[in-house]
Design an enzyme around this catalytic site. Sequence first.
Site, short mmCIF file in Angstrom:
data_model
loop_
_atom_site.label_atom_id
_atom_site.label_comp_id
_atom_site.label_asym_id
_atom_site.label_seq_id
_atom_site.Cartn_x
_atom_site.Cartn_y
_atom_site.Cartn_z
N MET A 25 0.82 -1.16 0.17
CA MET A 25 -0.21 -0.24 -0.06
C MET A 25 0.72 1.25 0.06
SD MET A 25 -3.21 1.03 2.50
CE MET A 25 -2.16 1.15 4.07
N GLU A 27 5.02 3.47 0.60
CA GLU A 27 6.61 3.13 0.37
C GLU A 27 7.12 4.02 1.61
OE1 GLU A 27 7.82 4.49 -3.39
OE2 GLU A 27 6.75 6.22 -3.48
N ASP A 152 -1.19 -7.72 11.26
CA ASP A 152 0.11 -7.87 10.34
C ASP A 152 1.06 -8.22 11.29
OD1 ASP A 152 1.37 -8.29 8.07
OD2 ASP A 152 1.49 -6.26 7.50
#
Length: 678
Positions: A25, A27, A152
């Site tokens: 999604m 950087e 996550d």
Amino acid sequence: MAIVRPILRKLGPYRLGERLGAGGMAEVFVAQRDGPHGFARRFAIKRILPQLAKDPRFVAMFCDEARICAALSHPNIVQVVDFGEHAGDLFMAMEYVEGVSCAKLLRSVAARGERFPLGAALFIAHEVLRALAFAHDAKDEQGRPLGIVHRDVSPGNILLGRAGEVKLTDFGIVRGAFIDRRTYPGELKGKLGYMAPEQAVGSEVDARSDIFAVGIVLSEMLLARPLFPGHTEMEILTRIYEADLGVLDRKSDEIRPDLMKVLRTALARDPAHRYQTARQFESALRGVAKAAGISLSDALLTPWLASSGLLPSSSGTRHVAVRPSDPGDIAAAAKAAAARARAAMPTPTPRSLLIAVGGDPGGARYELGAASVEALTLPEVLERIATGRATRSTLVSKEGDEPVTLDEVPELIRLARRPAYHFGMPHDDDDTALERATLPAVLMSLCKQRASGLFVARDANREKRVYLRDGRPYFVSSTHRSELLGERLVEARLVTKSAVERTLVLASEAGTVRLGEMLVRRSLLRPTELLRALVDQLESRFVELGSWRSGRIAFFPSEHCSDEVPPSPRSPYELVSAAVRQGYREEELFDLLEPWWEEPIARNPACGIGPSELGLTPAELSVLGVSVAAAGVGGVVRTVLSRGIAHREDALRAVFLGLSSGCLVSPGWPARGAAHRA
């Protein structure tokens, strides 16, 4: 052609430097913000990927992360200190952790054939759990739980600072009570290899899913190898879904027994058997450390990190964590951006991919049968085999060639020779009549006996074959066309009919893979979608037995098959209860139980099954509690209704399941023997 980015450029007040990495999604760059009189400070700038900057769903997710992190101020959580927009680019500024990710450290340790020191591994896991405990317990200004789940937790999102600090980052796919659902049907959230069984099939997650993930990370630090290895995504997901701890078991003699017990608890397949909170897991690790004579502090981590050779060069000045001057401003800016994204967000529609097929799938047509001839395509022939309407001895002529038996055609051999689709009783004299009163008792008995073999139910129009191992169904085949995997995937709008037909042709030609696996290979189906579909198919095929009103049944302990699908997370007793709940209505239950209306009824202490194992509702469990003090089924029903404990149907179903499972006993039950030849 690749786009070459300038080494330095501006994003708001920040000068971007080295690109530290990128995910699905966003950087991340190291950046510097200059102030008056030569003041300068480094930050980590996270910017949404350019190709996603116009997608309102990803914009909203990015904003969610900023809002959440602004509300989470904790030493073990990477802090967001600014949120803004520059030339259409959304970005957030985070404290810069000078150090290394746990993922990079794991790779380095594994490459050298080493492992994490026990103290370092325990400390890292302990600090991550502190971060999760804070996030899981977080509340809003009104004191309402935010219901945050990270989803996550993986080595790449655990940062280890030069001074020994451990910080959890990347709340980009977090789930919270105040966040709109943004997951499309079947979409997998989390990194492959670091998710809980329920997460692998897209089921609901909670704090215990994060606990499972920490268990994986800690195991891999101790083993220096993946806990759930596999050559394909499907293989990895299946190992996770089954909570296959074979890798850990094979190394159990190298891990302290008390720590192994902690890991097994954290990695329990059933969330109810795991630690229920991060604080419980955290406390268990402190107990292991105390028993091992280890003091959990950064003193265990700092020297080892320094000797790893992975830390960036430094001037020697220690980085001071920055607190946002006004978290409310960050949250407000992110909230406003999220509102704009939601307004532009289209209504999610189920994924449907179209494959153009010229002419008939597979090209050739097959003439099937002897007395009557049908012209069929290859997918249609495969469907006939899978539903028992064509057998190995059926004659087939391809494009007018000389007729041969079905299992002599190369593209049909694999399916035709699979025992699961050889419908019919293996032995003609081994069946008995299917009776509604005793069918659940027969199935419960097979579960209790931990039977292995083949259970067959058959009537004039259909057949169902249930393969059992240790009392659990591991594969179910059926002559119901609607129960075929391809039909279910099309009905769920996960794939199109044309895609299924074309994939069946390719799978048959390959001769080595099944429909679902080929759909995944062709990127027409996600591994998590296939996993969930296979589990649902197994459960629904078994539960449908509750609708059978007549026929013949038999059990053959010597019959097995090589087919197997991921097991149901529900116990076999729960599946039998689900079959009764779906197929037995109130009046039928009354008719079946009426002969025992005034007969004494009692709890059976020798049953071996607890009422809680039957998958009953709270009301039904209460009924079983009443049954020990009431005279007969009628007494149970009268007591339950007078006290308002449950409805009449709930009471009848609970007693019926109690008697069928053996949890309850009554003289003469069952009226017509549940015996079957086994």
